[in-house]
Design a protein around this motif. Structure first.
Motif, PDB file in Angstrom:
ATOM      1  N   VAL A 208     -28.761  23.677 -19.049  1.00 34.78           N
ATOM      2  CA  VAL A 208     -28.780  22.547 -19.986  1.00 34.78           C
ATOM      3  C   VAL A 208     -30.040  21.729 -19.754  1.00 34.78           C
ATOM      4  CG1 VAL A 208     -27.663  20.388 -20.648  1.00 34.78           C
ATOM      5  CG2 VAL A 208     -26.285  22.425 -20.226  1.00 34.78           C
TER       6      VAL A 208
ATOM      7  N   ILE B 271     -21.716  17.778 -18.354  1.00 34.67           N
ATOM      8  CA  ILE B 271     -22.579  18.748 -19.033  1.00 34.67           C
ATOM      9  C   ILE B 271     -23.969  18.767 -18.411  1.00 34.67           C
ATOM     10  CG2 ILE B 271     -23.651  19.352 -21.237  1.00 34.67           C
ATOM     11  CD1 ILE B 271     -21.236  18.218 -22.665  1.00 34.67           C
ATOM     12  N   LYS B 272     -24.467  17.601 -17.997  1.00 34.50           N
ATOM     13  CA  LYS B 272     -25.791  17.540 -17.379  1.00 34.50           C
ATOM     14  C   LYS B 272     -25.863  18.389 -16.117  1.00 34.50           C
ATOM     15  CE  LYS B 272     -27.469  13.016 -18.951  1.00 34.50           C
ATOM     16  NZ  LYS B 272     -27.787  11.621 -18.536  1.00 34.50           N
TER      17      LYS B 272
ATOM     18  N   VAL C  49     -20.447  25.435 -20.622  1.00 36.25           N
ATOM     19  CA  VAL C  49     -20.359  24.032 -21.024  1.00 36.25           C
ATOM     20  C   VAL C  49     -18.919  23.678 -21.390  1.00 36.25           C
ATOM     21  CG1 VAL C  49     -21.076  22.340 -22.752  1.00 36.25           C
ATOM     22  CG2 VAL C  49     -22.748  23.931 -21.800  1.00 36.25           C
ATOM     23  N   GLU C  50     -18.274  24.542 -22.158  1.00 34.49           N
ATOM     24  CA  GLU C  50     -16.888  24.291 -22.548  1.00 34.49           C
ATOM     25  C   GLU C  50     -15.981  24.210 -21.325  1.00 34.49           C
ATOM     26  OE1 GLU C  50     -16.048  27.482 -25.202  1.00 34.49           O
ATOM     27  OE2 GLU C  50     -16.995  26.528 -26.937  1.00 34.49           O
TER      28      GLU C  50
ATOM     29  N   VAL D 178     -16.540  20.860 -19.464  1.00 35.51           N
ATOM     30  CA  VAL D 178     -15.865  19.752 -20.144  1.00 35.51           C
ATOM     31  C   VAL D 178     -14.360  19.823 -19.897  1.00 35.51           C
ATOM     32  CG1 VAL D 178     -15.356  18.720 -22.390  1.00 35.51           C
ATOM     33  CG2 VAL D 178     -17.654  19.567 -21.900  1.00 35.51           C
TER      34      VAL D 178
ATOM     35  N   THR E 122     -24.387  21.136 -15.673  1.00 35.29           N
ATOM     36  CA  THR E 122     -24.179  22.541 -16.007  1.00 35.29           C
ATOM     37  C   THR E 122     -25.507  23.293 -16.016  1.00 35.29           C
ATOM     38  OG1 THR E 122     -22.287  21.938 -17.398  1.00 35.29           O
ATOM     39  CG2 THR E 122     -23.243  24.128 -17.718  1.00 35.29           C
TER      40      THR E 122
ATOM     41  N   GLU F 157     -20.705  13.574 -20.559  1.00 34.14           N
ATOM     42  CA  GLU F 157     -22.160  13.741 -20.522  1.00 34.14           C
ATOM     43  C   GLU F 157     -22.627  14.103 -19.115  1.00 34.14           C
ATOM     44  OE1 GLU F 157     -25.843  10.760 -21.377  1.00 34.14           O
ATOM     45  OE2 GLU F 157     -24.491  11.154 -23.063  1.00 34.14           O
TER      46      GLU F 157
ATOM     47  N   VAL G 237     -28.692  16.468 -22.925  1.00 34.75           N
ATOM     48  CA  VAL G 237     -27.389  16.312 -23.566  1.00 34.75           C
ATOM     49  C   VAL G 237     -27.218  14.868 -24.008  1.00 34.75           C
ATOM     50  CG1 VAL G 237     -26.290  15.890 -21.331  1.00 34.75           C
ATOM     51  CG2 VAL G 237     -24.891  16.537 -23.293  1.00 34.75           C
TER      52      VAL G 237
ATOM     53  N   VAL H 113     -26.269  19.358 -27.271  1.00 39.53           N
ATOM     54  CA  VAL H 113     -26.794  19.968 -26.049  1.00 39.53           C
ATOM     55  C   VAL H 113     -28.040  20.783 -26.377  1.00 39.53           C
ATOM     56  CG1 VAL H 113     -26.309  21.497 -24.109  1.00 39.53           C
ATOM     57  CG2 VAL H 113     -24.477  20.083 -25.067  1.00 39.53           C
TER      58      VAL H 113
END
Length: 275
Positions: free
Chosen positions: A119, A113-114, A144-145, A148, A116, A110, A122, A133
């Motif tokens: 975004v 991703i935040k 995003v991928e 992660v 990124t 999390e 999330v 997301v």
């Protein structure tokens, strides 16, 4: 709630409430976001959480108890509008996640991703293995991928979440049954103190297959986290089982006490707990 097991129990209880369409639980914040039909009342949601164990819940408020903390149930009707910080026309992307073993993993994903670009919001659901997301301007799913993946996990936007979870469960069951079958003789020999001569070497072979075969994922994940100066449950499992195995190796040559059964027991029980 204190662990991923608690999250799973509360998640399952809320999903079984008639009229509930989706559930997202955040362990760190102690919050459950529930999408449901207008006919579902707050009392039913609170009762479901209470019935899952020694958990307490309050709608739009903190739990009021000394028992293990449970999520405050944030009601979100299925037809409700998005949060104010999100554009009304924005849609949410659902990423299927892989490699999570505990709530700390969900928190790391999390956080990654935040950070990124593109975004807006999330939420990672550890129990379901998905990340929801909400995009902002400039959103790119591939970024995003990649974020992660850089965190040591996997994310896929176009994957069939249910099918992927079923495949992961099948692999987990296979690893457990293999570990249990190979580890049982080691446990019996260890408890009977039959660890010298050929029986000792037999324990070494079987324990190695369990620890570094069925339990290989613990070591690979722990190594990835080590490179990022982070630790998760996999780190503890790798240290515990690896130390017991490594200590027993020279003891096998010198006639000392063996702890191969400790190494296999750790791996087998953790694999069982993840089913």
């Amino acid at each position: 709630m204190t662990c991923g097991h608690c999250v799973g129990r509360v998640h399952k209880a809320l999903e079984q409430v008639p009229g509930v369409s989706s559930v997202e639980i955040q362990l760190e914040g102690g919050i459950a976001r529930v999408q449901h039909d207008p006919s579902v009342g707050a009392e039913a949601l609170v009762a479901a959480v209470s019935g899952a164990g020694r958990y307490l819940a309050a709608v739009d408020g903190p739990a009021e108890a000394e028992a293990p903390a449970a999520p405050a149930v944030e009601e979100r009707p299925a037809e409700a509008a998005p949060e104010a910080s999100v554009d009304q026309g924005a849609k949410a992307y659902l990423f299927s996640l892989g490699g999570m073993s505990c709530a700390a993993c969900a928190g790391r994903i999390e956080h990654a991703i935040k950070l990124t670009p593109g975004v807006a919001a999330v939420s990672v659901n550890f129990a379901r293995g998905v990340a929801r997301v909400v995009p902002a301007e400039g959103f790119d799913p591939s970024v995003v991928e990649r974020a992660v993946k850089d965190a040591g996990y996997t994310a896929s936007l176009n994957a069939d979440v249910a099918a992927q979870r079923a495949a992961e469960l099948a692999r987990a069951k296979r690893r457990f049954f293999v570990a249990a079958a190979l580890g049982t003789p080691v446990f019996v020999l260890g408890m009977a103190h039959l660890g010298h001569g050929l029986l000792g070497w037999l324990q070494l072979v079987l324990a190695s297959l369990v620890v570094f075969g069925a339990g290989a994922t613990f070591f690979s994940t722990a190594f990835k986290n080590l490179k990022k100066r982070a630790a998760t449950m996999d780190t503890l499992v790798a240290l515990g089982s690896g130390a017991a195995w490594a200590f027993s190796l020279p003891a096998l040559l010198t006639g000392g006490a063996l702890y191969f059964e400790v190494a296999v027991t750790i791996v087998v029980l953790i694999l069982l707990g993840r089913l």
